[in-house]
Write a protein that holds these residues in place. Structure first.
Motif, PDB file in Angstrom:
ATOM      1  N   GLY A   6       0.844  -1.198   0.000  1.00  0.00           N
ATOM      2  CA  GLY A   6       0.000   0.000   0.000  1.00  0.00           C
ATOM      3  C   GLY A   6       0.873   1.240   0.000  1.00  0.00           C
ATOM      4  N   LEU A   7       0.460   2.261  -0.734  1.00  0.00           N
ATOM      5  CA  LEU A   7       1.206   3.517  -0.815  1.00  0.00           C
ATOM      6  C   LEU A   7       0.377   4.635  -0.178  1.00  0.00           C
ATOM      7  CD1 LEU A   7       2.328   3.211  -4.544  1.00  0.00           C
ATOM      8  CD2 LEU A   7       3.714   2.678  -2.518  1.00  0.00           C
ATOM      9  N   TYR A   8       0.910   5.206   0.874  1.00  0.00           N
ATOM     10  CA  TYR A   8       0.243   6.273   1.609  1.00  0.00           C
ATOM     11  C   TYR A   8       1.092   7.529   1.409  1.00  0.00           C
ATOM     12  CZ  TYR A   8      -2.002   8.249   5.896  1.00  0.00           C
ATOM     13  OH  TYR A   8      -2.701   9.011   6.813  1.00  0.00           O
ATOM     14  N   PHE A   9       0.625   8.422   0.538  1.00  0.00           N
ATOM     15  CA  PHE A   9       1.383   9.630   0.189  1.00  0.00           C
ATOM     16  C   PHE A   9       1.054  10.753   1.167  1.00  0.00           C
ATOM     17  CE2 PHE A   9       1.064   7.215  -3.699  1.00  0.00           C
ATOM     18  CZ  PHE A   9       2.237   7.467  -4.381  1.00  0.00           C
ATOM     19  N   GLY A  10       2.052  11.584   1.446  1.00  0.00           N
ATOM     20  CA  GLY A  10       1.785  12.745   2.290  1.00  0.00           C
ATOM     21  C   GLY A  10       3.010  13.615   2.439  1.00  0.00           C
ATOM     22  N   SER A  11       2.783  14.852   2.868  1.00  0.00           N
ATOM     23  CA  SER A  11       3.933  15.715   3.154  1.00  0.00           C
ATOM     24  C   SER A  11       4.495  15.364   4.535  1.00  0.00           C
ATOM     25  CB  SER A  11       3.561  17.194   3.061  1.00  0.00           C
ATOM     26  OG  SER A  11       2.462  17.478   3.888  1.00  0.00           O
ATOM     27  N   PHE A  12       3.652  14.766   5.400  1.00  0.00           N
ATOM     28  CA  PHE A  12       4.090  14.347   6.740  1.00  0.00           C
ATOM     29  C   PHE A  12       4.900  15.465   7.404  1.00  0.00           C
ATOM     30  CE2 PHE A  12       3.710  10.286   4.278  1.00  0.00           C
ATOM     31  CZ  PHE A  12       2.528   9.884   4.868  1.00  0.00           C
ATOM     32  N   ASN A  13       4.239  16.589   7.587  1.00  0.00           N
ATOM     33  CA  ASN A  13       4.884  17.832   8.026  1.00  0.00           C
ATOM     34  C   ASN A  13       4.267  18.367   9.312  1.00  0.00           C
ATOM     35  OD1 ASN A  13       6.598  20.140   7.728  1.00  0.00           O
ATOM     36  ND2 ASN A  13       4.916  21.268   6.803  1.00  0.00           N
ATOM     37  N   PRO A  14       4.361  17.638  10.438  1.00  0.00           N
ATOM     38  CA  PRO A  14       5.109  16.408  10.675  1.00  0.00           C
ATOM     39  C   PRO A  14       4.189  15.185  10.629  1.00  0.00           C
ATOM     40  CG  PRO A  14       4.452  17.343  12.775  1.00  0.00           C
ATOM     41  CD  PRO A  14       3.897  18.242  11.693  1.00  0.00           C
ATOM     42  N   ILE A  15       4.799  14.003  10.613  1.00  0.00           N
ATOM     43  CA  ILE A  15       4.039  12.758  10.771  1.00  0.00           C
ATOM     44  C   ILE A  15       3.509  12.751  12.210  1.00  0.00           C
ATOM     45  CG2 ILE A  15       6.138  11.452  11.374  1.00  0.00           C
ATOM     46  CD1 ILE A  15       4.775   9.024   9.943  1.00  0.00           C
ATOM     47  N   HIS A  16       2.258  12.300  12.397  1.00  0.00           N
ATOM     48  CA  HIS A  16       1.666  12.309  13.736  1.00  0.00           C
ATOM     49  C   HIS A  16       0.928  11.000  14.004  1.00  0.00           C
ATOM     50  CE1 HIS A  16      -2.156  13.221  11.779  1.00  0.00           C
ATOM     51  NE2 HIS A  16      -1.622  14.291  11.218  1.00  0.00           N
ATOM     52  N   LEU A  52       8.812  21.880   6.066  1.00  0.00           N
ATOM     53  CA  LEU A  52      10.216  21.567   6.324  1.00  0.00           C
ATOM     54  C   LEU A  52      10.835  20.947   5.079  1.00  0.00           C
ATOM     55  CD1 LEU A  52      10.195  19.932   9.880  1.00  0.00           C
ATOM     56  CD2 LEU A  52      10.569  22.319   9.275  1.00  0.00           C
ATOM     57  N   ASN A  53      12.157  20.942   5.014  1.00  0.00           N
ATOM     58  CA  ASN A  53      12.788  20.366   3.825  1.00  0.00           C
ATOM     59  C   ASN A  53      12.524  18.854   3.766  1.00  0.00           C
ATOM     60  OD1 ASN A  53      15.083  18.653   4.647  1.00  0.00           O
ATOM     61  ND2 ASN A  53      16.010  20.545   5.408  1.00  0.00           N
ATOM     62  N   ASN A  54      12.703  18.316   2.581  1.00  0.00           N
ATOM     63  CA  ASN A  54      12.373  16.913   2.317  1.00  0.00           C
ATOM     64  C   ASN A  54      13.030  15.960   3.313  1.00  0.00           C
ATOM     65  OD1 ASN A  54      11.011  17.859   0.092  1.00  0.00           O
ATOM     66  ND2 ASN A  54      12.590  17.312  -1.375  1.00  0.00           N
ATOM     67  N   TYR A  55      14.310  16.182   3.588  1.00  0.00           N
ATOM     68  CA  TYR A  55      15.045  15.208   4.398  1.00  0.00           C
ATOM     69  C   TYR A  55      14.699  15.294   5.887  1.00  0.00           C
ATOM     70  CZ  TYR A  55      17.113  13.853   0.098  1.00  0.00           C
ATOM     71  OH  TYR A  55      17.252  13.390  -1.185  1.00  0.00           O
ATOM     72  N   GLN A  56      14.288  16.462   6.360  1.00  0.00           N
ATOM     73  CA  GLN A  56      13.816  16.564   7.744  1.00  0.00           C
ATOM     74  C   GLN A  56      12.501  15.798   7.902  1.00  0.00           C
ATOM     75  OE1 GLN A  56      13.961  20.952   7.855  1.00  0.00           O
ATOM     76  NE2 GLN A  56      15.068  20.731   9.792  1.00  0.00           N
ATOM     77  N   ARG A  57      11.617  15.937   6.935  1.00  0.00           N
ATOM     78  CA  ARG A  57      10.333  15.229   7.003  1.00  0.00           C
ATOM     79  C   ARG A  57      10.533  13.722   6.867  1.00  0.00           C
ATOM     80  NH1 ARG A  57       7.228  16.552   2.800  1.00  0.00           N
ATOM     81  NH2 ARG A  57       8.856  17.661   1.686  1.00  0.00           N
ATOM     82  N   LEU A  58      11.447  13.318   5.975  1.00  0.00           N
ATOM     83  CA  LEU A  58      11.751  11.896   5.807  1.00  0.00           C
ATOM     84  C   LEU A  58      12.349  11.325   7.102  1.00  0.00           C
ATOM     85  CD1 LEU A  58      11.948   9.418   3.883  1.00  0.00           C
ATOM     86  CD2 LEU A  58      14.248  10.224   3.296  1.00  0.00           C
TER      87      LEU A  58
END
Length: 194
Positions: A6-16, A52-58
């Motif tokens: 399954g693919l769950y897309f998001g900006s996750f800014n932040p993941i909660h 936030l930048n990509n790598y902080q969110r990742l």
């Protein structure tokens, strides 16, 4: 037998915790064997100061998913040409992982605007979409109501947003219970969203 991812897309800014509750529910209550949380890159044409930048969110997604065997962080879209569309990501993944079958995961709010997505007919024809409930305005278009490739999942309704969390942090309120512990520590240490 192909592995069902399954693919769950998001900006996750932040993941909660809301993201985690939905993701974990799907791998425990559907035929999805593994779920990838795909961090969507910032569109260079749409600078958002609150993103936030990509790598902080990742990194926060990595920290959040450590305790979960069936959940994986994914930076796949960081390596695709921008602006990127979901259909391109799906085609790329299919080519890169021929031993897997991919499905999309989205909230009911996104299903209401699916007809605006690039090549949405192709996506619907070739992929299953798992839809979890959300409280939102608008109506699901009739063509999606009983579509054979759209599976409604009776997941818990989580009314929690990353925007709310960012605003609470800005207001110096305690949001610790809304975030995985390591994500809260990461945000706190780096004084993010303040």
């Amino acid at each position: 037998m192909k592995k069902h991812i399954g693919l769950y897309f998001g900006s996750f800014n932040p993941i909660h915790i809301g993201h985690l509750i939905i993701a974990n529910h799907l791998v425990e209550h559907s035929d999805i064997e593994e779920l990838w949380m795909v961090v969507t890159p910032q569109n260079p044409l749409k600078e958002k100061p609150s993103l936030l930048n990509n790598y902080q969110r990742l990194e926060m997604v990595h920290l959040a998913l450590e305790p979960y065997d069936k959940l994986r962080p994914s930076d796949i879209e960081f390596h695709l040409p921008q602006p990127n569309y979901t259909v391109q990501t799906l085609l790329y993944l299919e080519e890169k992982y021929p031993e897997a079958t991919f499905s999309l995961i989205m909230g009911e709010d996104n299903l209401k605007t699916l007809h605006k997505w690039k090549n949405y007919e192709y996506i619907l024809e070739n992929y299953t979409i798992y839809v979890y409930p959300r409280i939102s305005e608008g109506v699901i278009p009739e063509k999606f109501a009983d579509h054979p490739h759209i599976t409604r999942v009776m997941a818990p309704i989580i009314e929690l947003s990353a925007t709310f969390i960012r605003n609470e942090i800005r207001e110096r309120r305690n949001v610790q219970p809304l975030l995985p512990e390591k994500v809260w520590d990461y945000i706190d240490r780096a004084s993010l969203y303040k």
